[in-house]
Design a protein around this motif. Structure first.
Motif, PDB file in Angstrom:
ATOM      1  N   MET A   1       0.851  -1.192   0.000  1.00  0.00           N
ATOM      2  CA  MET A   1       0.000   0.000   0.000  1.00  0.00           C
ATOM      3  C   MET A   1       0.886   1.241   0.000  1.00  0.00           C
ATOM      4  N   THR A   2       0.608   2.178  -0.875  1.00  0.00           N
ATOM      5  CA  THR A   2       1.437   3.371  -0.948  1.00  0.00           C
ATOM      6  C   THR A   2       1.035   4.361   0.146  1.00  0.00           C
ATOM      7  N   GLU A  86     -16.651   8.018  -5.738  1.00  0.00           N
ATOM      8  CA  GLU A  86     -17.371   7.059  -6.574  1.00  0.00           C
ATOM      9  C   GLU A  86     -18.061   6.029  -5.697  1.00  0.00           C
ATOM     10  N   LEU A  87     -19.377   5.916  -5.855  1.00  0.00           N
ATOM     11  CA  LEU A  87     -20.169   4.961  -5.090  1.00  0.00           C
ATOM     12  C   LEU A  87     -20.302   3.656  -5.861  1.00  0.00           C
ATOM     13  N   GLY A  88     -20.075   2.526  -5.171  1.00  0.00           N
ATOM     14  CA  GLY A  88     -20.097   1.238  -5.840  1.00  0.00           C
ATOM     15  C   GLY A  88     -18.993   1.158  -6.862  1.00  0.00           C
ATOM     16  N   SER A  89     -17.779   1.482  -6.432  1.00  0.00           N
ATOM     17  CA  SER A  89     -16.685   1.739  -7.373  1.00  0.00           C
ATOM     18  C   SER A  89     -16.198   0.503  -8.107  1.00  0.00           C
ATOM     19  N   GLY A  90     -16.223  -0.685  -7.467  1.00  0.00           N
ATOM     20  CA  GLY A  90     -15.709  -1.874  -8.136  1.00  0.00           C
ATOM     21  C   GLY A  90     -14.288  -1.669  -8.606  1.00  0.00           C
ATOM     22  N   SER A  91     -14.046  -1.937  -9.880  1.00  0.00           N
ATOM     23  CA  SER A  91     -12.697  -1.816 -10.431  1.00  0.00           C
ATOM     24  C   SER A  91     -12.338  -0.375 -10.786  1.00  0.00           C
ATOM     25  N   SER A  92     -13.322   0.535 -10.781  1.00  0.00           N
ATOM     26  CA  SER A  92     -13.117   1.962 -11.087  1.00  0.00           C
ATOM     27  C   SER A  92     -12.601   2.200 -12.510  1.00  0.00           C
ATOM     28  N   LEU A 114     -15.940   4.107  -2.820  1.00  0.00           N
ATOM     29  CA  LEU A 114     -16.687   3.389  -1.780  1.00  0.00           C
ATOM     30  C   LEU A 114     -17.250   2.119  -2.391  1.00  0.00           C
ATOM     31  N   ASP A 115     -17.004   0.986  -1.735  1.00  0.00           N
ATOM     32  CA  ASP A 115     -17.487  -0.290  -2.251  1.00  0.00           C
ATOM     33  C   ASP A 115     -17.611  -1.279  -1.100  1.00  0.00           C
ATOM     34  N   VAL A 116     -18.516  -2.263  -1.254  1.00  0.00           N
ATOM     35  CA  VAL A 116     -18.678  -3.281  -0.212  1.00  0.00           C
ATOM     36  C   VAL A 116     -17.556  -4.309  -0.232  1.00  0.00           C
ATOM     37  N   SER A 117     -16.872  -4.449  -1.355  1.00  0.00           N
ATOM     38  CA  SER A 117     -15.809  -5.450  -1.485  1.00  0.00           C
ATOM     39  C   SER A 117     -14.465  -4.841  -1.115  1.00  0.00           C
ATOM     40  N   GLY A 118     -13.971  -5.197   0.063  1.00  0.00           N
ATOM     41  CA  GLY A 118     -12.706  -4.651   0.515  1.00  0.00           C
ATOM     42  C   GLY A 118     -11.544  -5.024  -0.381  1.00  0.00           C
ATOM     43  N   GLY A 119     -11.532  -6.273  -0.872  1.00  0.00           N
ATOM     44  CA  GLY A 119     -10.435  -6.714  -1.733  1.00  0.00           C
ATOM     45  C   GLY A 119     -10.377  -5.931  -3.027  1.00  0.00           C
ATOM     46  N   GLU A 123      -7.422  -3.129  -4.237  1.00  0.00           N
ATOM     47  CA  GLU A 123      -6.719  -3.319  -5.502  1.00  0.00           C
ATOM     48  C   GLU A 123      -6.878  -2.086  -6.393  1.00  0.00           C
ATOM     49  N   ALA A 124      -8.113  -1.594  -6.506  1.00  0.00           N
ATOM     50  CA  ALA A 124      -8.359  -0.433  -7.359  1.00  0.00           C
ATOM     51  C   ALA A 124      -7.679   0.818  -6.787  1.00  0.00           C
ATOM     52  N   ALA A 125      -7.756   0.991  -5.470  1.00  0.00           N
ATOM     53  CA  ALA A 125      -7.166   2.174  -4.847  1.00  0.00           C
ATOM     54  C   ALA A 125      -5.658   2.213  -5.048  1.00  0.00           C
ATOM     55  N   THR A 126      -5.006   1.072  -4.887  1.00  0.00           N
ATOM     56  CA  THR A 126      -3.558   1.015  -5.061  1.00  0.00           C
ATOM     57  C   THR A 126      -3.176   1.283  -6.506  1.00  0.00           C
ATOM     58  N   ARG A 127      -3.942   0.721  -7.442  1.00  0.00           N
ATOM     59  CA  ARG A 127      -3.655   0.924  -8.866  1.00  0.00           C
ATOM     60  C   ARG A 127      -3.808   2.396  -9.239  1.00  0.00           C
ATOM     61  N   ILE A 128      -4.859   3.028  -8.734  1.00  0.00           N
ATOM     62  CA  ILE A 128      -5.105   4.429  -9.081  1.00  0.00           C
ATOM     63  C   ILE A 128      -4.058   5.347  -8.447  1.00  0.00           C
ATOM     64  N   ALA A 129      -3.659   5.052  -7.208  1.00  0.00           N
ATOM     65  CA  ALA A 129      -2.615   5.861  -6.576  1.00  0.00           C
ATOM     66  C   ALA A 129      -1.311   5.778  -7.363  1.00  0.00           C
TER      67      ALA A 129
END
Length: 324
Positions: A1-2, A86-92, A114-119, A123-129
């Protein structure tokens, strides 16, 4: 995690399981029977939905992407957002178009998925950062119907609710949801809402009943999820997939129709459910909208629609609504 990624969790262990048990008891104990569409989405269900978005019959994903590709700079200029939520962001994935436009516009400082799936969120947050150096990414593991009060305050926020997911809510649920979004925004902050539009019934039904049967397998997947999570003994092959256009309510209903009389045990909730031959279990509604109707619903929640964009064929819309 960055260092630029923070993840905040608001779903406690067992929360999702408790929601499922409550939904199953309420929906399968009702007449007619129903289940909410969120239970389609285990790993297999998510993969099937991704396949659906590539089907020739399923236009909404392509139509929304067409709008975002053409209009993202205009959205960025009109919203002038410093924070994209973003609500229900999924893979973004579609959100990258907005992030690129906001970054080019020069206003973007923070992204809040914001998403219900933590995994999936991590993954999406790290990729976007990694893609946007210096962007603060503040992910929230939560349910957009329950946890909006945990969205961080300012700077100037644009909440994106894409994909036509608003159509999965019935009118009362939509009113409550839109009011809850308005309650967390300051005047002048904005909601970018994706909505599928009313069109000819043949096109609508085909989008939910494709020729190759992928949507049918996606629909039956809710039964597999209940088998896995609650120990149920559904035979998915004992149910036919049905998609129906309700012209009065202007929504598509997806249903599972029992091929014969049968009893299904669901040990996880201590329930045995009886189905008559040809009895339907509703698994999803997908409301379609007209501009005047959606504008009215947004106004009732405290928004003014400032901009309205559609794809070239007029199949799908993005509404930019400002908090009054």
């Amino acid at each position: 995690m960055t260092a630029d990624v923070e993840i905040e969790e608001h779903l406690v262990p067992g929360d999702i399981a408790a929601q499922m048990r409550g939904d199953v008891l309420a929906g399968l104990g009702a007449t007619p029977k129903w289940l909410p569409p969120k239970w389609f989405y285990d790993d297999a269900g998510s993969a099937l939905f991704e396949e659906i978005t590539r089907l020739p019959e399923y236009y909404p994903t392509r139509a929304e992407r067409e709008i975002l590709t053409a209009r993202a700079p205009a959205i960025a200029a009109a919203g002038d957002a410093k924070t994209l939520v973003e609500l229900g962001s999924g893979s973004s994935e579609k959100t990258l178009l907005l992030l690129d436009a906001l970054r080019a516009h020069g206003s973007l400082a923070r992204f809040v998925p914001l998403d219900v799936s933590g995994g999936a969120l991590r993954e999406a947050a790290t990729r976007i950062a990694g893609r946007y150096p210096g962007l603060e990414v503040h992910g929230i593991v939560g349910d957009f119907t329950r946890h909006l009060q945990h969205l961080p305050m300012g700077p100037g926020r644009l909440i994106a609710f894409l994909g036509g997911t608003i159509g999965n809510l019935d009118p009362g649920e939509r009113a409550a949801f839109l009011s809850s979004v308005r309650a967390v925004l300051e005047p002048g902050e904005a909601l970018l809402l994706g909505a599928d539009l009313v069109k000819d019934p043949a096109t609508l039904v085909a989008a939910y009943d494709d020729a190759t049967g992928v949507t049918a397998e996606f629909n039956r997947n809710v039964l597999r999820v209940l088998n896995h999570r609650l120990g149920a003994d559904f035979d998915p092959a004992a149910f036919d997939h049905v998609a129906v256009w309700d012209a009065e309510r202007e929504w598509i209903e997806m249903r599972l129709r029992s091929r014969y009389a049968q009893d299904v045990a669901i040990p996880g909730v201590g329930l045995t459910v009886s189905f008559a031959k040809d009895e339907d279990l509703r698994t999803e509604i997908s409301a379609k909208f007209r501009r005047e109707g959606l504008t009215g619903e947004l106004a009732a929640a405290g928004f003014t629609v400032g901009r309205w964009w559609t794809d070239a064929a007029g199949r799908f819309a993005l509404a930019l609504a400002l908090a009054d």
